[in-house]
Design a protein around this motif. Structure first.
Motif, PDB file in Angstrom:
ATOM      1  N   GLU A  23      -6.398  -5.219   6.866  1.00 20.10           N
ATOM      2  CA  GLU A  23      -7.159  -6.186   6.066  1.00 20.10           C
ATOM      3  C   GLU A  23      -7.474  -5.633   4.678  1.00 20.10           C
ATOM      4  OE1 GLU A  23     -11.540  -8.262   6.075  1.00 20.10           O
ATOM      5  OE2 GLU A  23     -10.462  -8.200   7.990  1.00 20.10           O
ATOM      6  N   VAL A  24      -7.898  -4.374   4.613  1.00 21.62           N
ATOM      7  CA  VAL A  24      -8.169  -3.753   3.316  1.00 21.62           C
ATOM      8  C   VAL A  24      -6.881  -3.676   2.500  1.00 21.62           C
ATOM      9  CG1 VAL A  24      -8.898  -1.622   2.161  1.00 21.62           C
ATOM     10  CG2 VAL A  24     -10.165  -2.454   4.155  1.00 21.62           C
ATOM     11  N   ALA A  25      -5.782  -3.344   3.143  1.00 23.26           N
ATOM     12  CA  ALA A  25      -4.493  -3.272   2.451  1.00 23.26           C
ATOM     13  C   ALA A  25      -4.117  -4.618   1.836  1.00 23.26           C
ATOM     14  CB  ALA A  25      -3.403  -2.820   3.423  1.00 23.26           C
ATOM     15  N   SER A  26      -4.443  -5.694   2.540  1.00 26.34           N
ATOM     16  CA  SER A  26      -4.106  -7.028   2.033  1.00 26.34           C
ATOM     17  C   SER A  26      -4.891  -7.378   0.769  1.00 26.34           C
ATOM     18  CB  SER A  26      -4.368  -8.081   3.113  1.00 26.34           C
ATOM     19  OG  SER A  26      -5.761  -8.231   3.357  1.00 26.34           O
ATOM     20  N   LYS A  27      -6.019  -6.680   0.548  1.00 24.57           N
ATOM     21  CA  LYS A  27      -6.824  -6.906  -0.657  1.00 24.57           C
ATOM     22  C   LYS A  27      -6.394  -5.982  -1.803  1.00 24.57           C
ATOM     23  CE  LYS A  27      -9.540  -9.875   1.401  1.00 24.57           C
ATOM     24  NZ  LYS A  27     -10.872  -9.468   1.876  1.00 24.57           N
ATOM     25  N   LEU A  28      -5.728  -4.884  -1.448  1.00 20.13           N
ATOM     26  CA  LEU A  28      -5.298  -3.899  -2.453  1.00 20.13           C
ATOM     27  C   LEU A  28      -3.771  -3.867  -2.475  1.00 20.13           C
ATOM     28  CD1 LEU A  28      -7.866  -1.072  -1.595  1.00 20.13           C
ATOM     29  CD2 LEU A  28      -7.947  -2.604  -3.565  1.00 20.13           C
TER      30      LEU A  28
ATOM     31  N   ARG B 158       1.427  -7.232  17.288  1.00 18.15           N
ATOM     32  CA  ARG B 158       1.826  -8.157  16.227  1.00 18.15           C
ATOM     33  C   ARG B 158       1.705  -7.486  14.860  1.00 18.15           C
ATOM     34  NH1 ARG B 158      -1.744 -12.018  17.085  1.00 18.15           N
ATOM     35  NH2 ARG B 158      -0.541 -12.880  18.820  1.00 18.15           N
ATOM     36  N   ILE B 159       0.636  -6.710  14.678  1.00 17.21           N
ATOM     37  CA  ILE B 159       0.442  -5.990  13.412  1.00 17.21           C
ATOM     38  C   ILE B 159       1.567  -4.984  13.189  1.00 17.21           C
ATOM     39  CG2 ILE B 159      -0.998  -4.259  12.253  1.00 17.21           C
ATOM     40  CD1 ILE B 159      -3.452  -5.682  13.375  1.00 17.21           C
ATOM     41  N   LEU B 160       1.903  -4.238  14.247  1.00 19.30           N
ATOM     42  CA  LEU B 160       2.958  -3.230  14.129  1.00 19.30           C
ATOM     43  C   LEU B 160       4.313  -3.865  13.818  1.00 19.30           C
ATOM     44  CD1 LEU B 160       2.059  -0.894  17.147  1.00 19.30           C
ATOM     45  CD2 LEU B 160       1.602  -0.483  14.731  1.00 19.30           C
ATOM     46  N   LYS B 161       4.542  -5.034  14.394  1.00 23.14           N
ATOM     47  CA  LYS B 161       5.829  -5.700  14.226  1.00 23.14           C
ATOM     48  C   LYS B 161       5.951  -6.400  12.874  1.00 23.14           C
ATOM     49  CE  LYS B 161       8.911  -8.959  16.575  1.00 23.14           C
ATOM     50  NZ  LYS B 161       9.066  -9.872  17.745  1.00 23.14           N
TER      51      LYS B 161
ATOM     52  N   PRO C  75       3.708  -6.207   9.645  1.00 22.89           N
ATOM     53  CA  PRO C  75       2.596  -5.818   8.762  1.00 22.89           C
ATOM     54  C   PRO C  75       2.746  -6.446   7.384  1.00 22.89           C
ATOM     55  CG  PRO C  75       4.218  -4.077   8.825  1.00 22.89           C
ATOM     56  CD  PRO C  75       4.694  -5.120   9.795  1.00 22.89           C
ATOM     57  N   PRO C  76       1.679  -6.409   6.571  1.00 28.46           N
ATOM     58  CA  PRO C  76       1.784  -6.869   5.184  1.00 28.46           C
ATOM     59  C   PRO C  76       2.837  -6.054   4.427  1.00 28.46           C
ATOM     60  CG  PRO C  76      -0.514  -6.597   5.820  1.00 28.46           C
ATOM     61  CD  PRO C  76       0.317  -6.004   6.923  1.00 28.46           C
TER      62      PRO C  76
END
Length: 340
Positions: A179-184, A207-210, A212-213
């Motif tokens: 989530e933080v990565a999606s803001k930065l 799902r996140i591992l498969k 990711p942003p």
């Protein structure tokens, strides 16, 4: 004096904190000139147990029948079982009572931090014990610009780099990391940790591992040599974990003089000081602000990293080895045996 260092499922746990802690104990005892074995069929004077499964309970039972004292290392609590594997939350409700019985069978307990001791004491465990860090090899984990350059070249990452090293558990804050990565979006976020356990993880983590942003990379497991490069290359080591008993990866990052951002949780109280050797946050909004500050203020980040190294020096494996040796000798003495 000969010590059994025991951990079951060593191959399975080799890439976990317990597996690394066992390797640290081996190196620490070598430095303190303490003879040890990993073979339960060997002759030994004292057992140092690291796990809590059926194998560990068998070893403990065998030791009690032969009047061999047991030092049990508290790496597992009900609290850190939660939000890990599938069904771990259900198991954690039972684990508190199971762990109380297990740890109460020891002659002495080792706690990675005062926080862990407080947690175990809250279960009603009254066995004597002492706080001893899992430790870090400060000679191996030290800043290396050549390894940093190699890591950047291998991963193809240029620009601000935010790093985390952990198994991809919900408890470790993987959702917050993403989530933080999606803001930065202008920063690269790299989470290093074995993905071989993916089938044991909840669906949302898989799902996140498969998927990711775009600015998040999950490269999987890396060797310790590669980790030195990663810590050295990173602008910030970001560790948003909700529950830890110490955090070996944090020690490694501190040792490599990487600026560290952690969640403000009880385990870090006392030894990690906000604004001195790390920065602490309580929300993703705070984390976003802290990461920006460290990336933009290189001098502040460098100073924080230098102070971080001082924390690691106090937890070097040489220091840990001599502490363990003293504890073993005292346990044997109190058990009516002489350490030779």
């Amino acid at each position: 004096m000969k010590v059994l260092l025991y951990a079951e499922a060593k191959k399975l746990l080799s890439r976990s904190g317990i597996g690394i802690a066992l390797k640290h104990q081996m190196e620490a005892l070598k430095r303190a000139n303490v003879d040890f074995t990993l073979d339960i069929e060997d002759e030994y004077d004292l057992a140092h147990i690291n796990t809590v499964g059926p194998g560990a309970r068998f070893v403990a039972s065998s030791c009690r029948s032969r009047n061999i004292p047991i030092v049990w290392h508290v790496h597992t609590t009900a609290e850190d079982i939660r939000n890990s594997f599938l069904f771990s939350n259900a198991y954690s409700k039972y684990a508190r009572f199971s762990l109380r019985r297990i740890y109460s069978k020891a002659n002495f307990l080792l706690f990675p931090t005062p926080y862990t001791e407080k947690v175990i004491r809250s279960y009603g465990v009254r066995v004597p014990g002492e706080v001893v860090s899992n430790g870090v090899d400060i000679q191996f984990f030290r800043r290396d610009e050549d390894k940093a350059k190699h890591f950047r070249e291998r991963t193809g990452l240029a620009g601000p780099l935010i790093l985390c090293v952990a198994l991809p558990f919900k408890r470790k804050g993987i959702h917050d990391f993403v989530e933080v990565a999606s803001k930065l979006k202008e920063y690269h976020f790299v989470w290093i940790g074995s993905k071989g356990i993916a089938r044991l993880l909840p669906r949302d983590v898989r799902r996140i591992l498969k998927d990711p942003p775009p600015n998040v990379v999950f490269p999987g497991y890396m060797s310790q040599e590669e980790l030195v490069g990663a810590y050295s290359a990173a602008d910030v080591f970001f560790f948003p974990s909700y529950e830890e008993n110490e955090g070996i990866a944090v020690l490694e990052a501190l040792s490599c003089e990487c600026a560290v951002v952690v969640r403000d949780i009880p385990v870090f109280e006392g030894w990690l000081q906000n604004g001195v050797n790390c920065l602490k946050g309580k929300s993703n909004e705070e984390f976003e602000m802290l990461l920006r500050r460290l990336v933009e203020d290189k001098d502040f980040a460098k100073n924080l990293g230098q102070k971080a190294r001082e924390v690691a020096l106090e937890r070097d494996l040489t220091v840990v080895g001599w502490k363990l040796k003293t504890i073993y000798e005292d346990v044997l003495k109190n058990h009516g045996k002489k350490a030779e």
